[in-house]
Design a protein around this motif. Structure first.
Motif, PDB file in Angstrom:
ATOM      1  N   SER A 191       6.621  51.774  35.324  1.00  9.22           N
ATOM      2  CA  SER A 191       6.155  50.848  34.290  1.00  9.22           C
ATOM      3  C   SER A 191       6.073  51.534  32.935  1.00  9.22           C
ATOM      4  CB  SER A 191       4.793  50.258  34.690  1.00  9.22           C
ATOM      5  OG  SER A 191       4.111  51.095  35.571  1.00  9.22           O
ATOM      6  N   ASP A 192       6.192  50.723  31.904  1.00 10.21           N
ATOM      7  CA  ASP A 192       6.024  51.154  30.508  1.00 10.21           C
ATOM      8  C   ASP A 192       6.872  52.367  30.134  1.00 10.21           C
ATOM      9  OD1 ASP A 192       4.090  49.207  30.389  1.00 10.21           O
ATOM     10  OD2 ASP A 192       2.470  50.605  30.903  1.00 10.21           O
ATOM     11  N   LEU A 193       8.103  52.393  30.596  1.00 12.04           N
ATOM     12  CA  LEU A 193       8.929  53.557  30.282  1.00 12.04           C
ATOM     13  C   LEU A 193       9.608  53.370  28.931  1.00 12.04           C
ATOM     14  CD1 LEU A 193       9.969  56.270  31.473  1.00 12.04           C
ATOM     15  CD2 LEU A 193      11.993  55.016  32.160  1.00 12.04           C
ATOM     16  N   ASN A 194       9.322  54.291  28.031  1.00 12.81           N
ATOM     17  CA  ASN A 194       9.934  54.276  26.703  1.00 12.81           C
ATOM     18  C   ASN A 194      10.477  55.651  26.381  1.00 12.81           C
ATOM     19  OD1 ASN A 194       9.428  51.650  25.270  1.00 12.81           O
ATOM     20  ND2 ASN A 194       7.360  52.120  25.997  1.00 12.81           N
ATOM     21  N   PHE A 195      11.716  55.727  26.019  1.00 17.38           N
ATOM     22  CA  PHE A 195      12.217  56.988  25.472  1.00 17.38           C
ATOM     23  C   PHE A 195      13.503  56.691  24.736  1.00 17.38           C
ATOM     24  CE2 PHE A 195      14.156  56.916  29.752  1.00 17.38           C
ATOM     25  CZ  PHE A 195      15.485  57.127  29.444  1.00 17.38           C
ATOM     26  N   SER A 196      13.899  57.597  23.872  1.00 18.79           N
ATOM     27  CA  SER A 196      15.218  57.449  23.290  1.00 18.79           C
ATOM     28  C   SER A 196      15.848  58.825  23.246  1.00 18.79           C
ATOM     29  CB  SER A 196      15.141  56.813  21.910  1.00 18.79           C
ATOM     30  OG  SER A 196      14.835  57.781  20.968  1.00 18.79           O
ATOM     31  N   LEU A 197      17.077  58.854  23.755  1.00 13.89           N
ATOM     32  CA  LEU A 197      17.772  60.130  23.879  1.00 13.89           C
ATOM     33  C   LEU A 197      18.887  60.171  22.844  1.00 13.89           C
ATOM     34  CD1 LEU A 197      18.386  62.731  25.480  1.00 13.89           C
ATOM     35  CD2 LEU A 197      19.654  61.344  27.100  1.00 13.89           C
ATOM     36  N   ALA A 198      18.789  61.115  21.936  1.00 14.53           N
ATOM     37  CA  ALA A 198      19.796  61.229  20.889  1.00 14.53           C
ATOM     38  C   ALA A 198      21.028  61.954  21.418  1.00 14.53           C
ATOM     39  CB  ALA A 198      19.208  61.991  19.703  1.00 14.53           C
ATOM     40  N   PRO A 199      22.198  61.716  20.819  1.00 16.12           N
ATOM     41  CA  PRO A 199      23.396  62.419  21.282  1.00 16.12           C
ATOM     42  C   PRO A 199      23.203  63.928  21.171  1.00 16.12           C
ATOM     43  CG  PRO A 199      23.980  60.672  19.753  1.00 16.12           C
ATOM     44  CD  PRO A 199      22.495  60.777  19.728  1.00 16.12           C
ATOM     45  N   GLY A 200      23.656  64.651  22.184  1.00 19.14           N
ATOM     46  CA  GLY A 200      23.592  66.099  22.143  1.00 19.14           C
ATOM     47  C   GLY A 200      22.232  66.688  22.458  1.00 19.14           C
ATOM     48  N   ALA A 215       9.390  46.715  43.152  1.00 17.23           N
ATOM     49  CA  ALA A 215       9.951  46.560  44.487  1.00 17.23           C
ATOM     50  C   ALA A 215       9.282  45.374  45.148  1.00 17.23           C
ATOM     51  CB  ALA A 215       9.694  47.805  45.316  1.00 17.23           C
ATOM     52  N   SER A 216      10.070  44.580  45.838  1.00 17.70           N
ATOM     53  CA  SER A 216       9.435  43.497  46.589  1.00 17.70           C
ATOM     54  C   SER A 216       9.760  43.712  48.060  1.00 17.70           C
ATOM     55  CB  SER A 216       9.925  42.141  46.110  1.00 17.70           C
ATOM     56  OG  SER A 216      11.305  42.034  46.306  1.00 17.70           O
ATOM     57  N   THR A 217       8.732  43.805  48.841  1.00 10.51           N
ATOM     58  CA  THR A 217       8.901  44.007  50.277  1.00 10.51           C
ATOM     59  C   THR A 217       8.117  42.935  51.005  1.00 10.51           C
ATOM     60  OG1 THR A 217       6.978  45.424  50.427  1.00 10.51           O
ATOM     61  CG2 THR A 217       9.080  46.500  49.992  1.00 10.51           C
ATOM     62  N   ARG A 218       8.178  42.981  52.311  1.00 14.88           N
ATOM     63  CA  ARG A 218       7.452  42.010  53.118  1.00 14.88           C
ATOM     64  C   ARG A 218       5.956  42.086  52.872  1.00 14.88           C
ATOM     65  NH1 ARG A 218       9.986  42.922  58.810  1.00 14.88           N
ATOM     66  NH2 ARG A 218      11.934  43.326  57.746  1.00 14.88           N
ATOM     67  N   SER A 219       5.478  43.319  52.575  1.00 12.91           N
ATOM     68  CA  SER A 219       4.032  43.462  52.380  1.00 12.91           C
ATOM     69  C   SER A 219       3.625  43.231  50.924  1.00 12.91           C
ATOM     70  CB  SER A 219       3.588  44.849  52.840  1.00 12.91           C
ATOM     71  OG  SER A 219       4.407  45.837  52.270  1.00 12.91           O
ATOM     72  N   GLY A 220       4.515  42.631  50.137  1.00 13.88           N
ATOM     73  CA  GLY A 220       4.134  42.282  48.776  1.00 13.88           C
ATOM     74  C   GLY A 220       4.957  43.014  47.736  1.00 13.88           C
ATOM     75  N   ASP A 221       4.758  42.616  46.492  1.00  7.60           N
ATOM     76  CA  ASP A 221       5.483  43.247  45.393  1.00  7.60           C
ATOM     77  C   ASP A 221       4.625  44.353  44.798  1.00  7.60           C
ATOM     78  OD1 ASP A 221       7.045  41.179  45.980  1.00  7.60           O
ATOM     79  OD2 ASP A 221       6.919  40.161  44.027  1.00  7.60           O
ATOM     80  N   SER A 228      14.165  46.169  41.870  1.00  6.15           N
ATOM     81  CA  SER A 228      14.919  45.612  40.752  1.00  6.15           C
ATOM     82  C   SER A 228      14.174  45.858  39.443  1.00  6.15           C
ATOM     83  CB  SER A 228      15.127  44.106  40.959  1.00  6.15           C
ATOM     84  OG  SER A 228      13.864  43.489  41.037  1.00  6.15           O
ATOM     85  N   VAL A 229      14.929  45.766  38.352  1.00  2.00           N
ATOM     86  CA  VAL A 229      14.321  45.919  37.037  1.00  2.00           C
ATOM     87  C   VAL A 229      13.526  44.651  36.742  1.00  2.00           C
ATOM     88  CG1 VAL A 229      14.788  46.142  34.575  1.00  2.00           C
ATOM     89  CG2 VAL A 229      16.110  47.458  36.222  1.00  2.00           C
ATOM     90  N   THR A 230      12.236  44.811  36.431  1.00  2.00           N
ATOM     91  CA  THR A 230      11.397  43.630  36.248  1.00  2.00           C
ATOM     92  C   THR A 230      11.091  43.347  34.793  1.00  2.00           C
ATOM     93  OG1 THR A 230       9.535  45.086  36.723  1.00  2.00           O
ATOM     94  CG2 THR A 230      10.291  43.678  38.508  1.00  2.00           C
ATOM     95  N   GLY A 231      11.487  44.251  33.916  1.00  2.00           N
ATOM     96  CA  GLY A 231      11.237  43.969  32.507  1.00  2.00           C
ATOM     97  C   GLY A 231      11.764  45.074  31.626  1.00  2.00           C
ATOM     98  N   GLY A 232      11.910  44.753  30.337  1.00  5.68           N
ATOM     99  CA  GLY A 232      12.353  45.761  29.393  1.00  5.68           C
ATOM    100  C   GLY A 232      13.859  45.932  29.388  1.00  5.68           C
ATOM    101  N   THR A 233      14.318  46.819  28.543  1.00  5.74           N
ATOM    102  CA  THR A 233      15.759  47.053  28.451  1.00  5.74           C
ATOM    103  C   THR A 233      16.059  48.535  28.544  1.00  5.74           C
ATOM    104  OG1 THR A 233      15.594  47.253  26.058  1.00  5.74           O
ATOM    105  CG2 THR A 233      16.148  45.079  26.924  1.00  5.74           C
TER     106      THR A 233
END
Lengths: 619, 285
Positions: free
Chosen positions: A24-33, A13-19, A62-67
């Motif tokens: 952060s570092d979110l990793n997961f994979s969700l399989a169908p079902g 998040a970027s606000t007036r008082s800084g970013d 906003s998204v700052t990195g990763g997919t």
């Protein structure tokens, strides 16, 4: 092949008082079902993930990195047209507040029709059949009549069913359920959760289930991701994670919840609060370090890497074996309650409301409380449980004198105060005080904390002496565990838990012998809830007072109360010592209530009683 | 140094306050600001155009009316009537309406029903006709104008405030205060009134604008202050006769009324935006 994959996803998040980082570092994979549970306290960033998927982030975020890949396409960089086509059809949401998610001026049928048209159901004629089939699948009865109902004519549970029917109507591939049961009763919660699981199995849908309840997640999810301050603390297969937590936070969350079976154990009370979004940036090392019971200097040096614990099980802790050694403190003792003359005795109290009034016809009445009798002894904690509409809160108002009973007697410390004359009121005031449910509405936003907690002094007419009042306020704040500088703050500057403490302090200022507490821990995080429960037990030891504790949460009542009353439709259907009622319930309704609570052990099968499901759903 | 309260930072509030201050200064210092006595007739200089127009006289910056009185001076003195009526009438209407609204909303039941029906009946009279009837009955004069406006407009306060009082009364902190032994009087003054005050202030500033207009209407039909005291409505009525020869005679008082009412409305809107707690942060921004 997984349906939804997050790779090093981070949101800022970027606000007036800084970013500052939000996730952060979110990793997961969700399989169908499969069902993925996102667990964490409020402010951990759970809902932000759902909003990232919809690209519906608050301004400045906003998204700052990763997919974040859905079926091979990156949702972050996808063009909005393509995303719009996915949302509502392939990816759907089940919201937290069913009543506010439906349009109040359109009938349920009209809204369903609009939704069907949007997801590509074009021929006008058979939409009714299709809508009814969808409603049928979520076990909504009443056939065609239901289509012409407005949302306010349905109960919260039924509205949530309508939304679930809408969500699954397009046979989506991903459903995001954001705390779908928080606003509902326990018995309804169990049914809704089971329904989501059933629909998910039928269509083979993947579900992201966002909740603050680790126990619930362990029951219905395949995989759980525990978030702390925007960063995953632990991720793993639900049962493994629940039975062998490898992160101290997971373990603490588990221990902060009162147990429903076995010995009454102490609650693990995490100190303070989770660091706020703005504070995270300045932290070095593990974000949980400031509250971790097993912290060592090495924890503060670097952000812990994700260590592999077992198959698909990772934890962000440098000593994952330590979590299992965290033990709950011994439970705070329950003092023996004196037998003898009861402090409060309620005898066949009835409260009826006139529901329709007419000069010509007989008036119809609704009995919110029907011939309820019970007694409360000196220094005794009595719990009242039941779902909303069972008359719990009305009974509380009758006891404190905010409402007058239509029949029966209320006797307090040997004096009949039913008539509520002027001197009865004064007498009542010295004996009973109430702690209200919603701290937002219970604290005057224009008064400072010191002025709120000492309102009893103001009421007595001793005004002028401000220093004495401030001293008393500081003393009360110390008692309820707030720093003295909080005295000059306004309620809006306090957290939810702190507000509830102020709420308790105000009632205690008048030194009552009975405290009536109406759902005072619902809506709070488990760690805050544990703090408050232990505060109440400690205060009972120090000051000695009896309490009427109203709650829909059975485990809390089990932890706190000596005796329990089970209320159903205005009547007490069962009462007795908490342990006896909960281990050997006699009334069918008590059994239903108890079965709606997920068991402590994730290995056990959870089969909530769904008898008489939506029979009473239509108002 | 303490920072300014939020409501003083709002542009709308500042514009409103500036306009009203200008009008108020004119009213207070009228004898020093006005170039002539407002009633002084100069029959040799009737219907003069403003000073900058052809045939204008620098002694009469905005010209003269059909009796040769200085339009500017009359405007400046007219502000006195307008503002006195605006402040006193809205204050009176506010007190009457607010007291009844708090009583009705707080106690509820038959009291609420009774006050509600009085308001209903009261509001079914056309307000202008009601005030005209009142003025005929009471007779002209500044005090009676104020009284007439109070008696017509208190319902506006009562209706709007009552619903706000109802909402606040249902808050748990009001119940908590009662349980701690607060008397009804103390509960209303310490717990409820502070919460309704922002709405009250907002309503009052809007009501001031309304009072200026009502006074102008009454003096237009000659039922306000006597003919010897200059008032904007009177000036419009006088100018009507010579509307083709001297349109500025009509335009000047109209602009004065517009300017003042606009000031009150902008102030009221600004206050509503900054004081009303129900507005979300986004709308406030």
């Amino acid at each position: 092949m997984s349906l939804l994959t997050a790779r090093n996803l981070s949101v800022g998040a970027s606000t007036r008082s800084g970013d500052f980082p939000v996730i952060s570092d979110l990793n997961f994979s969700l399989a169908p079902g499969k069902i993925l549970g996102l667990v964490g306290e409020s402010g951990a960033g759970k809902s932000m993930i759902g909003r990232t998927i919809a690209q519906f982030l608050p301004t400045g975020f906003s998204v700052t990195g990763g997919t974040l890949e859905f079926d091979g396409d990156n949702l972050v960089t996808m063009d909005s047209h393509k995303r719009r086509n996915l949302l509502g059809r392939d990816i759907v949401f089940i919201p937290q507040e069913p009543l506010s998610a439906l349009n109040p001026v359109l009938t349920v049928g009209q809204q369903m029709r609009e939704h069907l048209l949007r997801i590509g159901h074009t021929d006008q004629a058979p939409w009714r059949e299709r809508a009814l089939a969808a409603f049928e699948s979520v076990h909504l009865p009443h056939g065609a009549g239901l289509l012409d109902k407005y949302p306010h004519q349905l109960s919260g549970g039924m509205c949530q069913r309508v939304l679930i029917a809408m969500a699954f109507a397009s046979r989506p591939r991903l459903v995001i359920a954001d705390e779908p049961t928080t606003a509902l009763d326990v018995t309804i919660q169990a049914r809704i959760v089971k329904l989501i699981a059933e629909m998910q199995k039928r269509d083979g849908t993947s579900v992201i289930f966002i909740t603050h309840d680790l126990k619930l997640a362990a029951q219905i999810c395949d995989e759980i991701l525990v978030l702390y301050a925007g960063r995953p603390a632990e991720r793993g297969p639900a049962r493994a994670l629940f039975s062998q937590p490898a992160h101290p936070y997971t373990r603490c969350l588990q221990l902060a919840n009162p147990s429903m079976s076995g010995e009454r154990r102490g609650l693990f009370t995490l100190p303070e609060r989770m660091p706020g979004l703005r504070a995270i940036k300045d932290l070095t090392g593990c974000r949980f370090a400031s509250r971790c019971p097993a912290v060592i200097p090495a924890c503060r040096e670097a952000e812990p890497p994700f260590l592999e614990i077992g198959p698909d099980h990772v934890a962000a802790c440098i000593r994952p074996e330590i979590a299992a050694t965290i033990m709950p403190p011994p439970p705070l003792p329950m003092p023996e309650t004196a037998s003898g003359e009861p402090l409060l005795s309620v005898d066949k109290v009835t409260k009826s409301f006139v529901t329709s009034w007419s000069l010509l016809r007989k008036t119809t009445e609704f009995r919110a409380v029907n011939e309820v009798s019970f007694a409360l002894g000196e220094n005794e904690f009595v719990g009242i449980v039941g779902e909303s509409g069972s008359g719990k809160s009305t009974l509380a108002r009758l006891v404190v004198g905010l409402d007058q009973p239509s029949g029966g007697r209320v006797v307090m410390a040997g004096r009949d105060v039913t008539a509520n004359r002027r001197d009865d009121k004064a007498f009542r005031r010295e004996h009973v005080q109430m702690v209200f449910q919603d701290p937002q509405s219970a604290l005057n936003p224009r008064r400072r904390v010191a002025s709120i907690v000492t309102q009893a002094i103001e009421a007595a007419g001793k005004r002028g002496d401000n220093t004495a009042r401030l001293d008393r306020a500081r003393q009360l704040l110390a008692e309820i565990g707030l720093p003295p500088e909080a005295a000059l703050r306004f309620p809006s500057q306090l957290s939810g838990g702190q507000k509830q403490r102020v709420n308790i302090a105000r009632a205690l200022c008048a030194v009552p012998r009975i405290l009536v507490a109406d759902e005072i821990v619902s809506g709070l995080d488990v760690s805050v809830q544990a703090q408050l429960l232990d505060l109440l037990l400690r205060l009972r030891q120090e000051r000695g007072f009896a309490m009427l504790f109203i709650s829909h949460d059975l485990s809390v009542v089990r932890y706190l109360c000596d005796r329990v009353l089970v209320m159903y439709r205005g009547e007490v259907v069962e009462s007795g010592r908490t342990e006896e009622v909960f281990s050997a319930p006699r009334h069918a309704y008590t059994r239903t209530l108890l079965s709606s609570v997920p068991p402590d052990d994730a290995q056990l099968d959870w089969s909530p009683d769904t008898v008489g499901d939506v029979a009473a759903g239509v108002r | 140094m303490t920072s300014l309260p939020a409501w003083l930072k709002s542009g709308r509030v500042l514009i409103g306050l500036t306009i009203i201050t200008i009008v108020a200064v004119c009213a207070i210092f009228a004898p020093y600001l006005a170039p002539h006595d407002p009633s002084e007739q100069d029959l040799l200089a009737m219907l003069l155009p403003p000073a900058w127009a052809q045939g204008g006289d620098a002694a009469y910056p905005l010209g003269t009316d059909s009796l040769g009185r200085c339009v500017l001076s009359r405007l400046i003195f007219g502000a006195r009537v307008a503002l006195t009526v605006a402040f006193l009438a809205s204050m009176g209407a506010m007190i009457l309406g607010a007291v009844l609204a708090h009583v009705a909303g707080y106690f509820g039941g038959w009291i609420d029903w009774f006050i509600g029906r009085i308001v209903d009946v009261w509001m079914s009279f056309p307000p202008v006709i009601l005030s005209l009837i009142l003025m005929v009955g009471l007779g002209t004069g500044l005090r009676n104008v104020i009284l007439a406006i109070i008696l017509v407009d208190w319902t506006r306060f009562c209706r709007v405030l009552r619903s706000e009082v109802l909402v606040v009364t249902r808050r748990d902190y009001v119940a908590a205060a009662r349980l701690l032994g607060f008397s009804h009087w103390r509960t209303i003054t310490r717990e409820i009134a502070p919460a309704t005050l922002p709405l009250l202030i907002t309503l009052m500033s809007l009501e001031m604008g309304v009072a200026v207009i009502v006074e102008a209407i009454l003096s237009f039909v000659g039922l306000s202050v006597g003919a010897q005291t200059p008032a904007w409505g009177q000036m419009i009525a006088d100018a009507r006769q010579n509307i083709y020869q001297a349109p500025w005679n009509l335009i000047c008082p109209i602009l004065a009324i517009f300017f003042t009412v606009f000031g009150f409305n902008v102030l009221g809107d600004g206050l509503r935006r900054t004081l009303d707690t129900r507005l979300s942060e986004t709308e406030r921004a």
